[in-house]
Write a protein that holds these residues in place. Structure first.
Motif, PDB file in Angstrom:
ATOM      1  N   GLY A   1       0.784  -1.228   0.000  1.00  0.00           N
ATOM      2  CA  GLY A   1       0.000   0.000   0.000  1.00  0.00           C
ATOM      3  C   GLY A   1       0.810   1.269   0.000  1.00  0.00           C
ATOM      4  O   GLY A   1       0.246   2.355  -0.156  1.00  0.00           O
ATOM      5  N   VAL A   2       2.130   1.180   0.179  1.00  0.00           N
ATOM      6  CA  VAL A   2       2.998   2.359   0.251  1.00  0.00           C
ATOM      7  C   VAL A   2       4.068   2.322  -0.832  1.00  0.00           C
ATOM      8  O   VAL A   2       4.320   3.319  -1.510  1.00  0.00           O
ATOM      9  CB  VAL A   2       3.666   2.469   1.639  1.00  0.00           C
ATOM     10  CG1 VAL A   2       4.594   3.667   1.693  1.00  0.00           C
ATOM     11  CG2 VAL A   2       2.610   2.550   2.738  1.00  0.00           C
ATOM     12  N   SER A   3       4.683   1.180  -0.998  1.00  0.00           N
ATOM     13  CA  SER A   3       5.778   1.047  -1.952  1.00  0.00           C
ATOM     14  C   SER A   3       5.300   1.307  -3.381  1.00  0.00           C
ATOM     15  O   SER A   3       4.153   1.013  -3.738  1.00  0.00           O
ATOM     16  CB  SER A   3       6.387  -0.354  -1.858  1.00  0.00           C
ATOM     17  OG  SER A   3       7.335  -0.561  -2.873  1.00  0.00           O
TER      18      SER A   3
ATOM     19  N   TYR B   1      -1.969  -5.162   8.803  1.00  0.00           N
ATOM     20  CA  TYR B   1      -0.796  -5.912   8.362  1.00  0.00           C
ATOM     21  C   TYR B   1      -0.252  -5.420   7.023  1.00  0.00           C
ATOM     22  O   TYR B   1       0.762  -5.954   6.556  1.00  0.00           O
ATOM     23  CB  TYR B   1      -1.131  -7.405   8.245  1.00  0.00           C
ATOM     24  CG  TYR B   1      -1.798  -7.986   9.458  1.00  0.00           C
ATOM     25  CD1 TYR B   1      -1.409  -7.592  10.753  1.00  0.00           C
ATOM     26  CD2 TYR B   1      -2.823  -8.923   9.348  1.00  0.00           C
ATOM     27  CE1 TYR B   1      -2.022  -8.127  11.876  1.00  0.00           C
ATOM     28  CE2 TYR B   1      -3.435  -9.457  10.470  1.00  0.00           C
ATOM     29  CZ  TYR B   1      -3.035  -9.052  11.729  1.00  0.00           C
ATOM     30  OH  TYR B   1      -3.651  -9.585  12.839  1.00  0.00           O
ATOM     31  N   ALA B   2      -0.911  -4.442   6.413  1.00  0.00           N
ATOM     32  CA  ALA B   2      -0.466  -3.846   5.137  1.00  0.00           C
ATOM     33  C   ALA B   2      -0.333  -4.885   4.031  1.00  0.00           C
ATOM     34  O   ALA B   2       0.566  -4.811   3.200  1.00  0.00           O
ATOM     35  CB  ALA B   2       0.846  -3.085   5.323  1.00  0.00           C
ATOM     36  N   ASN B   3      -1.218  -5.860   4.015  1.00  0.00           N
ATOM     37  CA  ASN B   3      -1.274  -6.838   2.926  1.00  0.00           C
ATOM     38  C   ASN B   3      -2.438  -6.475   2.007  1.00  0.00           C
ATOM     39  O   ASN B   3      -3.533  -7.051   2.092  1.00  0.00           O
ATOM     40  CB  ASN B   3      -1.455  -8.258   3.474  1.00  0.00           C
ATOM     41  CG  ASN B   3      -0.260  -8.730   4.257  1.00  0.00           C
ATOM     42  OD1 ASN B   3       0.871  -8.355   3.970  1.00  0.00           O
ATOM     43  ND2 ASN B   3      -0.493  -9.568   5.261  1.00  0.00           N
ATOM     44  N   ILE B   4      -2.211  -5.504   1.136  1.00  0.00           N
ATOM     45  CA  ILE B   4      -3.291  -4.987   0.296  1.00  0.00           C
ATOM     46  C   ILE B   4      -3.828  -6.071  -0.622  1.00  0.00           C
ATOM     47  O   ILE B   4      -5.045  -6.185  -0.832  1.00  0.00           O
ATOM     48  CB  ILE B   4      -2.808  -3.780  -0.529  1.00  0.00           C
ATOM     49  CG1 ILE B   4      -2.224  -2.696   0.382  1.00  0.00           C
ATOM     50  CG2 ILE B   4      -3.959  -3.214  -1.356  1.00  0.00           C
ATOM     51  CD1 ILE B   4      -3.184  -2.147   1.395  1.00  0.00           C
ATOM     52  N   GLY B   5      -2.938  -6.877  -1.192  1.00  0.00           N
ATOM     53  CA  GLY B   5      -3.379  -7.940  -2.089  1.00  0.00           C
ATOM     54  C   GLY B   5      -4.242  -8.969  -1.390  1.00  0.00           C
ATOM     55  O   GLY B   5      -5.287  -9.385  -1.902  1.00  0.00           O
ATOM     56  N   ILE B   6      -3.823  -9.396  -0.184  1.00  0.00           N
ATOM     57  CA  ILE B   6      -4.599 -10.368   0.585  1.00  0.00           C
ATOM     58  C   ILE B   6      -5.945  -9.779   0.992  1.00  0.00           C
ATOM     59  O   ILE B   6      -6.991 -10.430   0.869  1.00  0.00           O
ATOM     60  CB  ILE B   6      -3.820 -10.820   1.833  1.00  0.00           C
ATOM     61  CG1 ILE B   6      -2.573 -11.617   1.432  1.00  0.00           C
ATOM     62  CG2 ILE B   6      -4.698 -11.645   2.761  1.00  0.00           C
ATOM     63  CD1 ILE B   6      -2.869 -12.964   0.833  1.00  0.00           C
TER      64      ILE B   6
END
Length: 291
Positions: free
Chosen positions: A40-42, A257-262
């Protein structure tokens, strides 16, 4: 001739534009994100295809539990919330003193937000000072006292009781509206024929409430699939991840957890499961209504 054919679409166009911007666009973008590994940031996103979907099924222990909890919540909502709403509607449809006041009392919790309801019931479930344990102690059932929101086996049921108190007002009002459209003649004829009250309920009330049931069941199913606020506010998915539903687990994966895809994959699973449950119901009820 072409202008006449286009005219209906011109009337529908504003709604289609809003639908595309508010619903279709974000849904397609979420579907797109579900195929990537991204925090979400990179600036870099790694394309992983369907790996996020597979990992949730094969390697994630919480996701199947969240699906099960959602389905249990739906079953409980269709059974207890809708059943309690129907029972209250039948009771408060009778000519009795103060029935208007009681209708307002039972409907009032539905006006409150889920967070407020969660705060109220979290205090009621407090192990040492809460109303529930103090009540059980005062009537001699001290052995029944529990840490209601801290035990994995009963936490979800405890949250559902709060949701029952919160949500019973809506089906009650809808069933009341349906009951008030039923004429008295069939009941009078049933009394003359010697029918008992439960027979009048089964053969008159329920069939004549069919259209109301269609609306209430649809609303209840949709609400049970997207439940989030009361679960998050009361337990945060705990204890031991036992009360997670799809919406709360999606939030944790995406923002905690910053797991945008999940998180996006969970949201698409939620869309798919909702469609799998609701679309057959809509087709069935539409077919029945045209019979």
């Amino acid at each position: 001739m072409r202008t006449r054919a286009l005219k209906p679409w011109l009337f529908v166009l504003p709604a289609l534009i809003i639908f595309g911007i508010v619903i279709l666009g974000p849904t397609l973008y979420t579907l797109y994100l579900s195929f990537y590994n991204w925090n979400g940031v990179s600036a870099d996103r790694t394309f992983v295809g369907f790996r996020n979907y597979a990992d949730l099924i094969l390697h994630d222990s919480v996701f199947p539990r969240a699906i099960r909890n959602n389905l249990l919540w739906m079953l409980g909502s269709l059974t207890f919330i809708m059943g309690s709403g129907l029972a209250l509607a039948i009771l408060l449809n009778k000519k009795m003193k103060g029935r208007i006041v009681f209708r307002g009392i039972f409907y009032f919790p539905y006006v409150l937000s889920g967070v407020i309801v969660a705060t109220i019931w979290t205090w009621m479930y407090n192990p040492s000072q809460g109303f529930v344990n103090n009540l059980l102690t005062s009537i001699g059932l001290e052995s029944w006292t529990r840490s209601w929101l801290a035990e994995p086996k009963i936490a979800l049921a405890s949250v559902f009781v709060a949701a029952l108190w919160h949500g019973v007002g809506q089906p009650m009002v809808l069933f009341l509206a349906g009951l008030q459209t039923i004429p008295h003649d069939p009941y009078e004829a049933a009394i003359i024929d010697g029918a008992k009250p439960y027979q009048s309920f089964w053969y008159i009330t329920l069939p004549l409430l069919r259209e109301t049931f269609i609306i209430v069941i649809a609303i209840t199913m949709v609400a049970s699939m997207k439940v989030y606020d009361i679960v998050y506010a009361m337990t945060g998915g705990g204890p031991a991840e036992s009360t997670h539903v799809l919406a709360s687990y999606m939030y944790f994966q995406t923002f905690r957890y910053a797991n945008i895809g999940i998180g996006s994959s969970i949201s698409m699973y939620l869309v798919f499961i909702s469609m799998l449950v609701i679309i057959p119901y809509v087709f069935y009820t539409t077919k029945r209504s045209h019979v």
